[in-house]
Design an enzyme around this catalytic site. Structure first.
Site, PDB file in Angstrom:
ATOM      1  CE  LYS A  31      -4.356  -2.196   1.610  1.00 18.31           C
ATOM      2  NZ  LYS A  31      -3.555  -3.215   1.076  1.00 18.31           N
TER       3      LYS A  31
ATOM      4  CB  VAL B 188      -9.570   9.485  10.165  1.00 21.82           C
ATOM      5  CG1 VAL B 188     -11.047   9.220  10.183  1.00 21.82           C
ATOM      6  CG2 VAL B 188      -8.703   8.324  11.004  1.00 21.82           C
TER       7      VAL B 188
ATOM      8  NE  ARG C 295      -8.796  -9.191  -3.481  1.00 18.62           N
ATOM      9  CZ  ARG C 295      -9.911  -8.691  -3.009  1.00 18.62           C
ATOM     10  NH1 ARG C 295     -10.935  -8.857  -3.758  1.00 18.62           N
ATOM     11  NH2 ARG C 295     -10.035  -7.983  -2.167  1.00 18.62           N
TER      12      ARG C 295
ATOM     13  NE  ARG D 115     -18.996  -8.361   1.171  1.00 18.63           N
ATOM     14  CZ  ARG D 115     -17.950  -8.217   1.120  1.00 18.63           C
ATOM     15  NH1 ARG D 115     -16.916  -8.910   1.886  1.00 18.63           N
ATOM     16  NH2 ARG D 115     -17.370  -7.305   0.213  1.00 18.63           N
TER      17      ARG D 115
END
Length: 458
Positions: free
Chosen positions: A116, A202, A292, A338
């Site tokens: 990252k 943040v 992906r 989910r």
């Protein structure tokens, strides 16, 4: 086109990939651990190979065993799905060395986006806006404190190799930063084999907006519009929808063009997703790139009519993209929830046997399932047992359909998060699309009803 593909994954995503392979007339090979001998995806594949005991380190994450199964089965290509080995550059390289086509990006792109810290620097160099924070690895707590002082609290302490909400800790003052930084770095080294850390500011009252991309080996890139994935628990997504309920056409165009620019900057191929954080003024910042297939890819498929797994396979087989950006249209609205085998109030996993399973059916309802009646949900893997996807002409209609579908979704024998999902989709702030990343903390966990239920669950 390939004749046989090995799927280096398990659960619902293995079943999903098998479905697209069958559509293309491609034979499929499943690999399975001791815990998955009776799994649904194993039965769906044309062939299956046992690769070891239940722990993923000894089976699904064991590159040598997966490659050996691919070679033994005569597979020409490997689809990694998501999670597990899907973003391991070393796995993509191992496939190449064995003349197996890896259905995904080149190893160099995986490696560049897997770190990252490196990804942030790459995007910054390409002119993509990034979340304010450190541009280089942060080696000690004093350096972290200096950066936090400069950008202002609160900050996130993040592992460069982390993902899925793991390896990140909030620090809202210097005391917390000094306390959390060393432990977070040690934990990252233990979990990911890399203790490199970085600091990000943040973004208050943020939304998580991401853009799905497809890119072929001929330099063609298209985006399939945005998804909003702001509803998260423990920094892990629970509800996703496409398009976002707040993004208007001009912003959508800007997001898509920025994501395509990011993909081109690294010479990306295959399916990928650029994730952004968006603030209240709708400024957006690069968060990370997932190299992906995403868990939430079905909502994009529902609004575009594009089979993303099919496109992944065709790109890997050397086909050029059969679509142009100006031909892409949004058709309706889709929402995915989910279904997790977990306590809906504490979020602790709830393994066990599913004694009864009844699913809602009808127009606009889609299921991606890892289980069936009688399945054993083991403690070895992610507790997600399936996804319920609804699609309709409008967001309002999709929410109505989702409410009805959840009311008819029945799983007995284990706890699930369905009560939580029902409460969220009925919340007036969700219906208004006031879906910030803090939604669950702001409206669900602080609700008086849930506090009582949470106490009962302890």
């Amino acid at each position: 086109m390939f004749e046989k593909i090995l799927i280096a994954n398990r659960g619902e995503i293995a079943a999903r990939i098998i479905r697209s392979c069958k559509k293309l007339g491609i034979k499929t090979v499943a690999v399975y651990s001791d815990a998955d001998r009776q799994a649904k995806f194993v039965d769906l594949a044309d062939e299956s190979y046992h690769i070891g005991p239940a722990p993923v380190s000894k089976s699904y994450m064991n590159i040598e065993k997966v490659i050996a199964a691919a070679k033994q089965s005569g597979s020409e290509a490997v689809h990694p799905g998501y999670g597990l080995l899907s973003e391991q550059a070393s796995f993509a390289e191992a496939c190449e060395l064995e003349s197996l086509t890896f259905i995904g990006p080149k190893p160099a792109a995986i490696e560049k986006m897997g770190s990252k810290v490196m990804a942030r620097q790459t995007m910054k160099d390409a002119g993509i806006p990034i979340v304010p924070g450190s541009s280089n690895p942060v080696t000690d707590v004093e350096e972290a404190a200096a950066i936090a002082e400069k950008i202002g609290y609160p900050v996130m302490i993040k592992a460069s190799a982390g993902g899925g909400g793991i390896g990140m800790v909030l620090a809202d003052n210097l005391h917390t930063l000094r306390e959390k930084f060393p432990d977070t770095s040690k934990r990252a080294a233990m979990l990911f084999g890399d203790g490199t850390m970085f600091i990000e500011k943040v973004i208050p009252r943020a939304r998580h907006i991401e853009v799905q991309l497809l890119a072929d080996s001929y330099g063609n890139v298209v985006h399939l519009f945005e998804r909003e994935c702001s509803i998260q628990r423990r920094h892990q997504k629970v509800i996703e929808e496409a398009p976002s309920g707040t993004v208007q056409p001009a912003l959508r165009e800007k997001l898509g063009m920025t994501a395509m620019k990011a993909a081109r900057a690294i010479g990306y191929e295959n399916a990928g997703t650029i994730e952004f954080l968006m603030d209240e003024e709708q400024n957006f910042y690069f968060l990370e790139m997932n190299t992906r297939l995403q868990v939430e890819h079905p909502v994009t498929e529902e609004i575009t009519g594009v089979d993303i797994v099919e496109e992944q396979i065709k790109i890997a087989a050397g086909h050029s993209l059969g679509m142009k950006q100006d031909s892409m249209k949004i058709n309706g609205h889709a929402i995915e929830v989910r279904i997790y085998a977990e306590d809906p109030y504490t979020f602790y996993p709830s393994p066990g046997r599913i004694t009864s399973l009844k699913l809602p059916e009808g127009k606009g309802i889609r299921h991606e399932l890892a289980v069936r009646e009688g399945s054993e949900v083991t403690p070895y893997y992610d507790p997600m047992i399936g996804k319920l996807v609804v699609s309709a002409a409008s967001r309002k209609e999709a929410i109505r359909l989702l409410k009805e579908a959840l009311d008819h979704y029945q799983v007995d024998g284990i706890k699930t998060n369905i009560p939580m999902l029902k409460e969220i989709v009925r919340h007036e702030q969700f219906e208004k699309s006031n879906t910030l990343t803090s939604f669950i903390e702001d409206y669900y966990l602080k609700g008086s009803h849930n506090q009582k239920e949470k106490e009962k669950s302890k």
